[in-house]
Design a protein around this motif. Structure first.
Motif, PDB file in Angstrom:
ATOM      1  N   TRP A 102     -48.739 -30.627   0.847  1.00  0.00           N
ATOM      2  CA  TRP A 102     -49.411 -31.167   1.838  1.00  0.00           C
ATOM      3  C   TRP A 102     -49.172 -30.635   3.241  1.00  0.00           C
ATOM      4  CZ3 TRP A 102     -46.083 -33.124   5.614  1.00  0.00           C
ATOM      5  CH2 TRP A 102     -44.914 -33.275   5.271  1.00  0.00           C
ATOM      6  N   GLN A 103     -48.160 -29.770   3.387  1.00  0.00           N
ATOM      7  CA  GLN A 103     -47.856 -29.248   4.587  1.00  0.00           C
ATOM      8  C   GLN A 103     -48.840 -28.134   4.887  1.00  0.00           C
ATOM      9  OE1 GLN A 103     -43.925 -27.783   5.271  1.00  0.00           O
ATOM     10  NE2 GLN A 103     -43.080 -29.842   5.675  1.00  0.00           N
ATOM     11  N   ALA A 104     -49.339 -27.173   3.924  1.00  0.00           N
ATOM     12  CA  ALA A 104     -50.204 -26.233   4.019  1.00  0.00           C
ATOM     13  C   ALA A 104     -51.542 -26.848   4.048  1.00  0.00           C
ATOM     14  CB  ALA A 104     -49.970 -25.365   2.784  1.00  0.00           C
ATOM     15  N   LEU A 105     -51.729 -28.011   3.672  1.00  0.00           N
ATOM     16  CA  LEU A 105     -53.225 -28.397   3.467  1.00  0.00           C
ATOM     17  C   LEU A 105     -53.329 -29.135   4.898  1.00  0.00           C
ATOM     18  CD1 LEU A 105     -53.823 -30.484   0.211  1.00  0.00           C
ATOM     19  CD2 LEU A 105     -55.035 -28.632   1.363  1.00  0.00           C
ATOM     20  N   GLY A 106     -52.350 -29.991   5.460  1.00  0.00           N
ATOM     21  CA  GLY A 106     -52.228 -30.378   6.691  1.00  0.00           C
ATOM     22  C   GLY A 106     -52.576 -29.446   7.926  1.00  0.00           C
ATOM     23  N   ALA A 107     -51.838 -28.146   7.812  1.00  0.00           N
ATOM     24  CA  ALA A 107     -52.022 -27.175   8.583  1.00  0.00           C
ATOM     25  C   ALA A 107     -53.536 -26.764   8.452  1.00  0.00           C
ATOM     26  CB  ALA A 107     -50.873 -25.791   8.342  1.00  0.00           C
ATOM     27  N   ILE A 108     -53.934 -26.367   7.378  1.00  0.00           N
ATOM     28  CA  ILE A 108     -55.423 -25.977   7.445  1.00  0.00           C
ATOM     29  C   ILE A 108     -56.336 -26.790   8.249  1.00  0.00           C
ATOM     30  CG2 ILE A 108     -57.310 -25.355   5.767  1.00  0.00           C
ATOM     31  CD1 ILE A 108     -54.999 -24.056   3.946  1.00  0.00           C
ATOM     32  N   GLY A 109     -56.194 -28.161   7.741  1.00  0.00           N
ATOM     33  CA  GLY A 109     -56.813 -29.179   8.127  1.00  0.00           C
ATOM     34  C   GLY A 109     -56.734 -29.404   9.716  1.00  0.00           C
ATOM     35  N   ALA A 110     -55.602 -28.878  10.302  1.00  0.00           N
ATOM     36  CA  ALA A 110     -55.406 -29.233  11.992  1.00  0.00           C
ATOM     37  C   ALA A 110     -56.181 -27.868  12.450  1.00  0.00           C
ATOM     38  CB  ALA A 110     -54.062 -29.172  12.178  1.00  0.00           C
ATOM     39  N   ALA A 111     -56.154 -26.800  11.832  1.00  0.00           N
ATOM     40  CA  ALA A 111     -56.618 -25.701  12.340  1.00  0.00           C
ATOM     41  C   ALA A 111     -58.230 -25.865  12.325  1.00  0.00           C
ATOM     42  CB  ALA A 111     -56.217 -24.308  11.609  1.00  0.00           C
ATOM     43  N   ALA A 112     -58.820 -26.313  11.263  1.00  0.00           N
ATOM     44  CA  ALA A 112     -60.252 -26.502  10.971  1.00  0.00           C
ATOM     45  C   ALA A 112     -60.793 -27.583  12.183  1.00  0.00           C
ATOM     46  CB  ALA A 112     -60.646 -26.871   9.727  1.00  0.00           C
ATOM     47  N   ALA A 113     -59.696 -28.555  12.180  1.00  0.00           N
ATOM     48  CA  ALA A 113     -60.053 -29.488  13.294  1.00  0.00           C
ATOM     49  C   ALA A 113     -60.267 -28.948  14.740  1.00  0.00           C
ATOM     50  CB  ALA A 113     -59.248 -30.723  13.378  1.00  0.00           C
ATOM     51  N   ILE A 114     -59.137 -27.989  15.039  1.00  0.00           N
ATOM     52  CA  ILE A 114     -59.421 -27.473  16.488  1.00  0.00           C
ATOM     53  C   ILE A 114     -60.637 -26.782  16.626  1.00  0.00           C
ATOM     54  CG2 ILE A 114     -58.504 -25.599  17.729  1.00  0.00           C
ATOM     55  CD1 ILE A 114     -55.419 -26.520  16.806  1.00  0.00           C
ATOM     56  N   LEU A 115     -60.765 -25.871  15.510  1.00  0.00           N
ATOM     57  CA  LEU A 115     -62.176 -24.976  15.498  1.00  0.00           C
ATOM     58  C   LEU A 115     -63.363 -25.823  15.601  1.00  0.00           C
ATOM     59  CD1 LEU A 115     -63.374 -22.161  15.323  1.00  0.00           C
ATOM     60  CD2 LEU A 115     -63.466 -22.576  12.920  1.00  0.00           C
ATOM     61  N   VAL A 116     -63.568 -26.908  15.008  1.00  0.00           N
ATOM     62  CA  VAL A 116     -64.709 -27.843  15.170  1.00  0.00           C
ATOM     63  C   VAL A 116     -64.800 -28.425  16.239  1.00  0.00           C
ATOM     64  CG1 VAL A 116     -65.827 -29.606  14.027  1.00  0.00           C
ATOM     65  CG2 VAL A 116     -65.069 -28.105  12.506  1.00  0.00           C
ATOM     66  N   GLU A 117     -63.762 -28.855  16.997  1.00  0.00           N
ATOM     67  CA  GLU A 117     -63.635 -29.553  18.215  1.00  0.00           C
ATOM     68  C   GLU A 117     -64.193 -28.492  19.274  1.00  0.00           C
ATOM     69  OE1 GLU A 117     -59.631 -31.100  18.856  1.00  0.00           O
ATOM     70  OE2 GLU A 117     -60.081 -32.461  17.340  1.00  0.00           O
ATOM     71  N   VAL A 118     -63.583 -27.359  19.503  1.00  0.00           N
ATOM     72  CA  VAL A 118     -63.837 -26.447  20.451  1.00  0.00           C
ATOM     73  C   VAL A 118     -65.368 -26.158  20.396  1.00  0.00           C
ATOM     74  CG1 VAL A 118     -63.643 -24.107  21.377  1.00  0.00           C
ATOM     75  CG2 VAL A 118     -61.677 -25.605  20.639  1.00  0.00           C
ATOM     76  N   ILE A 119     -66.013 -26.068  19.067  1.00  0.00           N
ATOM     77  CA  ILE A 119     -67.293 -25.622  19.152  1.00  0.00           C
ATOM     78  C   ILE A 119     -68.269 -26.611  19.583  1.00  0.00           C
ATOM     79  CG2 ILE A 119     -69.002 -24.847  17.586  1.00  0.00           C
ATOM     80  CD1 ILE A 119     -67.225 -22.820  16.300  1.00  0.00           C
ATOM     81  N   VAL A 120     -67.910 -27.881  19.100  1.00  0.00           N
ATOM     82  CA  VAL A 120     -68.750 -29.134  19.220  1.00  0.00           C
ATOM     83  C   VAL A 120     -68.797 -29.319  20.721  1.00  0.00           C
ATOM     84  CG1 VAL A 120     -68.793 -31.570  18.928  1.00  0.00           C
ATOM     85  CG2 VAL A 120     -68.567 -30.090  17.045  1.00  0.00           C
ATOM     86  N   VAL A 121     -67.609 -29.331  21.258  1.00  0.00           N
ATOM     87  CA  VAL A 121     -67.669 -29.715  22.791  1.00  0.00           C
ATOM     88  C   VAL A 121     -68.184 -28.608  23.828  1.00  0.00           C
ATOM     89  CG1 VAL A 121     -66.110 -29.555  24.752  1.00  0.00           C
ATOM     90  CG2 VAL A 121     -65.266 -31.063  22.942  1.00  0.00           C
ATOM     91  N   ILE A 122     -67.881 -27.226  23.157  1.00  0.00           N
ATOM     92  CA  ILE A 122     -69.003 -26.358  24.083  1.00  0.00           C
ATOM     93  C   ILE A 122     -70.365 -26.388  23.581  1.00  0.00           C
ATOM     94  CG2 ILE A 122     -69.250 -23.733  23.963  1.00  0.00           C
ATOM     95  CD1 ILE A 122     -66.289 -23.239  23.414  1.00  0.00           C
ATOM     96  N   GLY A 123     -70.661 -26.721  22.601  1.00  0.00           N
ATOM     97  CA  GLY A 123     -71.888 -26.935  22.280  1.00  0.00           C
ATOM     98  C   GLY A 123     -72.668 -28.149  23.060  1.00  0.00           C
ATOM     99  N   LEU A 124     -71.943 -29.228  22.957  1.00  0.00           N
ATOM    100  CA  LEU A 124     -72.337 -30.479  23.698  1.00  0.00           C
ATOM    101  C   LEU A 124     -72.499 -30.257  25.365  1.00  0.00           C
ATOM    102  CD1 LEU A 124     -70.562 -33.566  21.797  1.00  0.00           C
ATOM    103  CD2 LEU A 124     -73.109 -32.570  21.854  1.00  0.00           C
ATOM    104  N   LYS A 125     -71.234 -29.734  25.773  1.00  0.00           N
ATOM    105  CA  LYS A 125     -71.275 -29.623  27.143  1.00  0.00           C
ATOM    106  C   LYS A 125     -71.885 -28.488  27.819  1.00  0.00           C
ATOM    107  CE  LYS A 125     -68.803 -32.111  29.386  1.00  0.00           C
ATOM    108  NZ  LYS A 125     -69.393 -33.667  30.030  1.00  0.00           N
TER     109      LYS A 125
END
Lengths: 102, 187
Positions: free
Chosen positions: B96-119
Motif C-alpha cells: 500500500w505504501q508503493a501504491l500510495g506513492a504512485i497515487g500521490a505522484a500522479a495526483a501532483i502531475l494531474v494537479e499541476v497540468i490542470v491548474v496550468i491549463g485552467l489558469k
C-alpha cells in the motif's frame, strides 16, 4: 519563437517534478532520495525559465540561479549527513533512522 | 523564423525532452546509486538543452558547470567512498505504501497540468518579443546587481552557511568514526 510553445516545457516540468516526488516517496536510500530531490528542483527551474521566456523578463532566470545555489548547499549538507551516518555504521535506510520518533 | 529552423527546433526539443524524461525515470529505478547519478547527469545535460531553446543561455551554462560539473562530482565521490554500502535495493515494503506513492505522484502531475491549463492555457501561446541580449550573461548580471541585489546577497550567505555546515559535519563525523571504530572494531 522557433519550436514548441511554453506549455510543452511546462508539461515536461510537471512530469519531472512528479517523477522526483515518486522517487522521494518510493526509495529508502538517502542517496537516491537526494538525487530525486535534484530532479524536483530542476523541474521547478524549468517552469521558472519557461515563464521567464513567456513574459520576456529575466527575473525567472535570476530565481532559477538562486534555486541552483540552494540545491548546491542542500547537497553539501545532505551528503555530509550521509557520510556521518556511514561513519557511525548506521544502515543507509531512511526507514531505520527512528531515534527521533515520538 | 524560417520553417526549417522551426522544424530543427522541434526535433531538438523532442530529443531533449525524451532524454530528460527517460533519464529521470532511470534515476529513480536503478538499484545502484552510481548508475542513478550518471543518469542524473544526462538529465541535467538535456535540461540545459531545453534552457537553451528557451533562450536562457547563461542559466544553461551555469547548469552544466555547477550541476553536471561540481554537484555531480561531489555525489560520485561520496558514492565511491561508500562503495558497496551505498547499494539501494528495492525494499520490500508494504504494497500500500508503493501504491500510495504512485497515487500521490500522479495526483501532483494531474494537479499541476490542470491548474496550468485552467489558469493560463489560453494565454501561454503568445511569447513576449525578446531582444538578442535576453538571458545573456550581461543581462543576468545587470539584473543581479540592480533589481535583485538582495537575492544575490542572500544566496552568498546561504552558500557560506552551507560550507561551514559541511566542514562541521565532516569534522564531527570523523571524530565519531574514530570512536565508533575504537568501540566496535569491524569483524
Amino acid at each position: 519563437m522557433p519550436g514548441p510553445d511554453v506549455p510543452w516545457y511546462l508539461a515536461i516540468s510537471a512530469f519531472l517534478f512528479s517523477t522526483g516526488a515518486l522517487g522521494v516517496l518510493l526509495r529508502r536510500s538517502p542517496l537516491i532520495i537526494l538525487l530525486s530531490l535534484e530532479i524536483m528542483l530542476n523541474g521547478a527551474n524549468l517552469a521558472l525559465i519557461g515563464f521567464s521566456r513567456e513574459h520576456g523578463r529575466g527575473d525567472g532566470q535570476i530565481f532559477a540561479l538562486a534555486v541552483m545555489a540552494v540545491a548546491a548547499s542542500e547537497v553539501v549538507v545532505g551528503l555530509g549527513l550521509i557520510v556521518a551516518m556511514a561513519r557511525r555504521r548506521l544502515d543507509l535506510d531512511v526507514d531505520k533512522l527512528e531515534t527521533l520518533r515520538g | 523564423m524560417s520553417g526549417a529552423g522551426n522544424v530543427v527546433a522541434w526535433i531538438v526539443w523532442f530529443v531533449a525532452a525524451f532524454a530528460c524524461i527517460g533519464s529521470a525515470i532511470a534515476v529513480i529505478s536503478f538499484s545502484n546509486p552510481f548508475y542513478s547519478a550518471l543518469a542524473l547527469i544526462g538529465n541535467l545535460g538535456s535540461l540545459a538543452v531545453l534552457y537553451l531553446l528557451l533562450s536562457a543561455e547563461f542559466v544553461a551554462a551555469a547548469q552544466v558547470l555547477v550541476y553536471a560539473g561540481a554537484v555531480m562530482v561531489m555525489f560520485l565521490f561520496v558514492i565511491a567512498y561508500l562503495g558497496g554500502r551505498a547499494d539501494a535495493p528495492w525494499a520490500g515494503g508494504p504494497g500500500w505504501q508503493a501504491l500510495g506513492a504512485i497515487g500521490a505522484a500522479a495526483a501532483i502531475l494531474v494537479e499541476v497540468i490542470v491548474v496550468i491549463g485552467l489558469k493560463a492555457g489560453g494565454r501561454l501561446s503568445h511569447e513576449a518579443d525578446i531582444t538578442g541580449a535576453f538571458g545573456s550573461p550581461g543581462d543576468v548580471g545587470r539584473l543581479f546587481l540592480t533589481d535583485h541585489l538582495l537575492a544575490f546577497e542572500i544566496t552568498s550567505i546561504v552558500l557560506l552557511v552551507a560550507a561551514v555546515g559541511g566542514v562541521i559535519l565532516g569534522t564531527h563525523s570523523s571524530r565519531l568514526g574514530e570512536s565508533a571504530s575504537a568501540e566496535a572494531p569491524t569483524p
